[in-house]
Design a protein around this motif. Structure first.
Motif, PDB file in Angstrom:
ATOM      1  N   PRO A 294       0.839  -1.205   0.000  1.00  0.00           N
ATOM      2  CA  PRO A 294       0.000   0.000   0.000  1.00  0.00           C
ATOM      3  C   PRO A 294       0.872   1.253   0.000  1.00  0.00           C
ATOM      4  CG  PRO A 294      -0.735  -1.572   1.667  1.00  0.00           C
ATOM      5  CD  PRO A 294       0.591  -2.051   1.175  1.00  0.00           C
ATOM      6  N   VAL A 295       0.404   2.313  -0.657  1.00  0.00           N
ATOM      7  CA  VAL A 295       1.124   3.580  -0.740  1.00  0.00           C
ATOM      8  C   VAL A 295       0.184   4.690  -0.270  1.00  0.00           C
ATOM      9  CG1 VAL A 295       2.308   5.219  -2.245  1.00  0.00           C
ATOM     10  CG2 VAL A 295       2.544   2.748  -2.652  1.00  0.00           C
ATOM     11  N   PHE A 296       0.632   5.470   0.741  1.00  0.00           N
ATOM     12  CA  PHE A 296      -0.171   6.591   1.236  1.00  0.00           C
ATOM     13  C   PHE A 296      -0.155   7.730   0.220  1.00  0.00           C
ATOM     14  CE2 PHE A 296       0.433   4.461   5.296  1.00  0.00           C
ATOM     15  CZ  PHE A 296      -0.791   4.673   5.922  1.00  0.00           C
ATOM     16  N   GLU A 297      -1.265   8.445   0.152  1.00  0.00           N
ATOM     17  CA  GLU A 297      -1.316   9.619  -0.719  1.00  0.00           C
ATOM     18  C   GLU A 297      -0.328  10.682  -0.261  1.00  0.00           C
ATOM     19  OE1 GLU A 297      -5.337  10.945  -0.776  1.00  0.00           O
ATOM     20  OE2 GLU A 297      -5.990   9.398  -2.199  1.00  0.00           O
ATOM     21  N   GLU A 298      -0.092  10.783   1.060  1.00  0.00           N
ATOM     22  CA  GLU A 298       0.882  11.708   1.619  1.00  0.00           C
ATOM     23  C   GLU A 298       1.666  10.966   2.702  1.00  0.00           C
ATOM     24  OE1 GLU A 298      -0.851  15.360   2.970  1.00  0.00           O
ATOM     25  OE2 GLU A 298      -2.460  15.253   1.470  1.00  0.00           O
ATOM     26  N   GLN A 299       2.938  11.313   2.846  1.00  0.00           N
ATOM     27  CA  GLN A 299       3.748  10.704   3.899  1.00  0.00           C
ATOM     28  C   GLN A 299       3.537  11.413   5.235  1.00  0.00           C
ATOM     29  OE1 GLN A 299       4.501   7.528   2.593  1.00  0.00           O
ATOM     30  NE2 GLN A 299       6.063   7.855   4.146  1.00  0.00           N
ATOM     31  N   PHE A 300       3.161  12.687   5.181  1.00  0.00           N
ATOM     32  CA  PHE A 300       2.947  13.462   6.397  1.00  0.00           C
ATOM     33  C   PHE A 300       1.580  14.143   6.303  1.00  0.00           C
ATOM     34  CE2 PHE A 300       7.497  13.196   5.680  1.00  0.00           C
ATOM     35  CZ  PHE A 300       7.973  12.753   6.898  1.00  0.00           C
ATOM     36  N   TYR A 301       0.745  13.882   7.295  1.00  0.00           N
ATOM     37  CA  TYR A 301      -0.594  14.463   7.355  1.00  0.00           C
ATOM     38  C   TYR A 301      -0.650  15.452   8.519  1.00  0.00           C
ATOM     39  CZ  TYR A 301      -2.337  10.807   4.211  1.00  0.00           C
ATOM     40  OH  TYR A 301      -2.557   9.990   3.132  1.00  0.00           O
ATOM     41  N   LYS A 302      -1.461  16.470   8.375  1.00  0.00           N
ATOM     42  CA  LYS A 302      -1.717  17.426   9.447  1.00  0.00           C
ATOM     43  C   LYS A 302      -3.202  17.426   9.763  1.00  0.00           C
ATOM     44  CE  LYS A 302       2.137  20.570   8.464  1.00  0.00           C
ATOM     45  NZ  LYS A 302       2.543  21.959   8.143  1.00  0.00           N
ATOM     46  N   ALA A 303      -3.493  17.325  11.063  1.00  0.00           N
ATOM     47  CA  ALA A 303      -4.896  17.333  11.500  1.00  0.00           C
ATOM     48  C   ALA A 303      -5.074  18.414  12.557  1.00  0.00           C
ATOM     49  CB  ALA A 303      -5.292  15.970  12.070  1.00  0.00           C
ATOM     50  N   TYR A 304      -6.170  19.151  12.446  1.00  0.00           N
ATOM     51  CA  TYR A 304      -6.468  20.223  13.386  1.00  0.00           C
ATOM     52  C   TYR A 304      -7.791  19.914  14.073  1.00  0.00           C
ATOM     53  CZ  TYR A 304      -2.826  22.787  10.890  1.00  0.00           C
ATOM     54  OH  TYR A 304      -1.638  23.174  10.330  1.00  0.00           O
ATOM     55  N   VAL A 305      -7.760  19.963  15.408  1.00  0.00           N
ATOM     56  CA  VAL A 305      -8.966  19.684  16.183  1.00  0.00           C
ATOM     57  C   VAL A 305      -9.117  20.784  17.228  1.00  0.00           C
ATOM     58  CG1 VAL A 305      -7.678  18.133  17.708  1.00  0.00           C
ATOM     59  CG2 VAL A 305     -10.171  18.004  17.627  1.00  0.00           C
TER      60      VAL A 305
END
Length: 627
Positions: A294-305
């Motif tokens: 499997p390959v992620f669309e992005e290697q680094f994700y940012k989430a804001y909560v």
């Protein structure tokens, strides 16, 4: 025909004369009035002469004689005395066997010298067998023969038929039509699949057999010679085998992730002129093997909560794709075990194994910690399974959940702080300052200061963002010594939160002049009570005055004496006026000696009466008082 003459006796009409012609004559008879009949003396032929013009002359018996003429137009009506006539007795035509339905074969033409319905010709085909009746038809009006079915030279090389022409009167005639069918190369090759391996694994060896097919053509000779081909840009080729047999083999290695299936078009051509061909399409599927992680669309994700979130809130979604098929391409998500400030990350977040949606397990507090990181693993269902990782950075955003806290002056109840203001303070002088803080950050911590209540509203002002209290004008002797300001401190959040405090000021230069400070708070509470008492007193007074006015109005109406309405010498009390009368009373603008009461009907207008102007200069005009 009849002619009239106003004269009588011998001077009236005596004879008729008809112009010279071959077909008509007159038959004169005697009666009360002279008249004439025009009779036919020979047969007419409309086809030879369709219209005759006659001149009839009437002559009287006077001296000299007088005459009058009239022109008579005789139109000959047609009779069906002619049969249709074909241009030729036998018609011949040639037609290719591949002629499409609707193709014109030949047009038959017959003529009829009659006119109208007697000259209208209708065409029919007689005596067609069941095998040929669906192949041809004739247009009943134009006589054009059309192809309606599929012709085949191998079944019949010619057709013969009889065509009938019939006019509107029922007379008929016949002719023969012979149609020769010209042979063409009308049989395309037929492809038959004998064997097929489908699907084929993507790691199949080069040169492996995929399919065997057979090609046949029903024509004979050169028209039956066939050749077979496929597009050149595919990893396959056709090899000739025994007569009319071909083998399909692979030429390169396959990769299902690049091409999952092949639509292979096989074309077979014969040797006819023009050459005919046929095609067939093979859909060859390539079977998958688990050779891609499997390959992620992005290697680094940012989430804001946002802080104070509800547990279970979705904060972000990660997506990994596996180009493999079915279970080899099915991706499952999980979180890598780790700690945040000594607490397991699984107590903060959870992930949906199927969708990759990350949820918050608990409510976050921006003031405790502001961000952390977590590792996500995507694993496929192949054998053996393949996996990959991605990093998700979670940022807690601030919410306006903290009201401003006032540091100075101290909140009420803890201590009573009073500022001394010199009597000589000038406009713009700094008197005091309100100090407040907000535990939030960003615009949620931007504070603004407002005076919501003051003893003297025009005496002091406060800086919108500084909280500094300054004199708006010079202090005067008439200003109250005790000044109380209620300050509201508001943040810039949505919605905004606020806190208020009281600032007590004493305008004095000497402490000996200062009264006890407790009187200030008592004065504030007593001022509120005074306001309530004033409102209650005004309400009761208004109600009492209204009640008194109503009682006086009722008593005044009862004491009024009934007026009289004079009509000649009869007096009628005003209380008995009919309902369609209205009272117009004096407006009170005239002096007492000029005030009158008048009764008018509801339909009366001011134009119905004339009011005499008084000689008294102080009297108002009637138009200014009567409405």
């Amino acid at each position: 025909a009849r002619a009239r003459d106003l004269d009588v006796g011998v001077n009236s009409v005596q004879s008729y004369i008809l112009s010279q012609n071959r077909h008509f004559d007159i038959d004169a008879r005697s009666s009360k009035d002279r008249y004439v009949d025009i009779v036919l003396k020979s047969n007419l032929d409309r086809e030879a002469e369709g219209e005759h013009s006659l001149v009839l002359t009437a002559v009287d018996g006077g001296n000299p004689p007088r005459s009058g003429t009239v022109v008579i137009q005789v139109i000959v009506i047609d009779f069906n005395d002619n049969t249709p006539v074909f241009a030729q007795s036998v018609y011949k035509a040639q037609l290719y066997e591949n002629s499409a339905p609707g193709t014109s074969v030949i047009q038959i033409k017959a003529t009829d010298m009659d006119e109208g319905a007697n000259g209208q010709i209708t065409y029919y085909i007689n005596h067609l067998s069941d095998s040929t009746s669906h192949l041809f038809q004739i247009d009943e009006i134009s006589g054009e023969i059309l192809v309606t079915g599929q012709l085949d030279h191998e079944r019949a090389s010619s057709y013969e038929m009889e065509v009938q022409a019939e006019d509107g009167g029922g007379q008929t005639s016949h002719c023969k039509v012979v149609i020769d069918i010209i042979d063409v190369n009308d049989n395309a090759p037929v492809i038959t699949m004998k064997s097929l391996t489908n699907p084929i694994p993507e790691n199949i060896a080069v040169g492996s057999e995929v399919a065997i097919l057979n090609v046949k053509d029903q024509d004979s000779g050169e028209n039956s010679r066939v050749s077979c081909s496929i597009p050149a840009n595919l990893p396959f080729k056709l090899q000739p085998s025994i007569k009319n047999y071909f083998t399909l083999i692979t030429t390169t290695l396959l990769d299902r992730e690049q091409v999952a299936e092949y639509n292979l078009t096989i074309t077979a051509n014969d040797g006819g002129t023009p050459s005919l061909f046929s095609t067939t399409t093979l859909n060859i599927q390539v079977a998958d093997i688990n050779d891609n992680p499997p390959v992620f669309e992005e290697q680094f994700y940012k989430a804001y909560v946002a802080e104070n979130n509800k547990p279970g809130t979705s904060i972000c979604s990660v997506t990994a794709r596996d180009p493999d098929w079915r279970q080899n391409g099915t991706v499952l998500y999980s979180l890598v075990s780790s700690e945040v400030n000594g607490v397991p990350v699984l107590s903060f977040l959870s992930i949906n194994a199927d969708t990759g949606v990350i949820h918050a397990v608990r409510s976050f507090d921006y003031e405790q910690f502001r961000n952390f990181k977590v590792q996500v693993v995507a694993r496929d269902n192949g054998s053996p399974p393949l996996s990959s990782n991605a990093t998700v950075s979670v940022f807690i955003t601030d919410e306006n959940d903290n009201s401003p806290q006032i540091l100075y002056p101290a909140p009420e109840g803890k201590s009573l702080m009073t500022e001394m203001v010199p009597k000589a303070a000038l406009s713009g002088s700094l008197v005091s300052k309100v100090i407040a803080v907000d535990a939030d950050s960003g615009q949620n911590a931007w504070l603004s200061y407002h005076i919501v209540k003051s003893t003297d509203p025009g005496l002091f002002s406060i800086g919108l963002h500084s909280g500094e209290i300054r004199a708006q004008r010079d202090i005067s002797e008439s200003d109250s010594m005790k000044q109380n300001l209620v300050i509201s401190v508001k943040d810039n959040g949505q919605p905004a939160l606020s806190t208020s405090c009281s600032v007590y000021l004493l305008i004095s230069d000497n402490l000996a002049e200062v009264p006890e400070l407790k009187d200030m708070t008592f004065e504030e509470s007593s001022s509120k009570l005074t306001s309530y008492l004033i409102i209650a007193l005004v309400s009761v007074s208004t109600f009492f005055l209204t009640f008194i006015i109503l009682i006086l109005a009722v008593r005044f109406c009862r004491r009024r004496k009934p007026r009289l309405l004079f009509d000649g010498a009869v007096a009628i009390p005003s209380a008995y006026l009919p309902p369609n009368y209205a009272e117009v009373e004096g407006a009170g603008t005239l002096r007492s000696s000029y005030n009158y009461d008048a009764y008018l009907t509801t339909g009366s207008h001011t134009s119905d009466f004339k009011f005499i102007r008084s000689y008294n200069d102080n009297t108002l005009p009637a138009g200014a008082t009567l409405r």
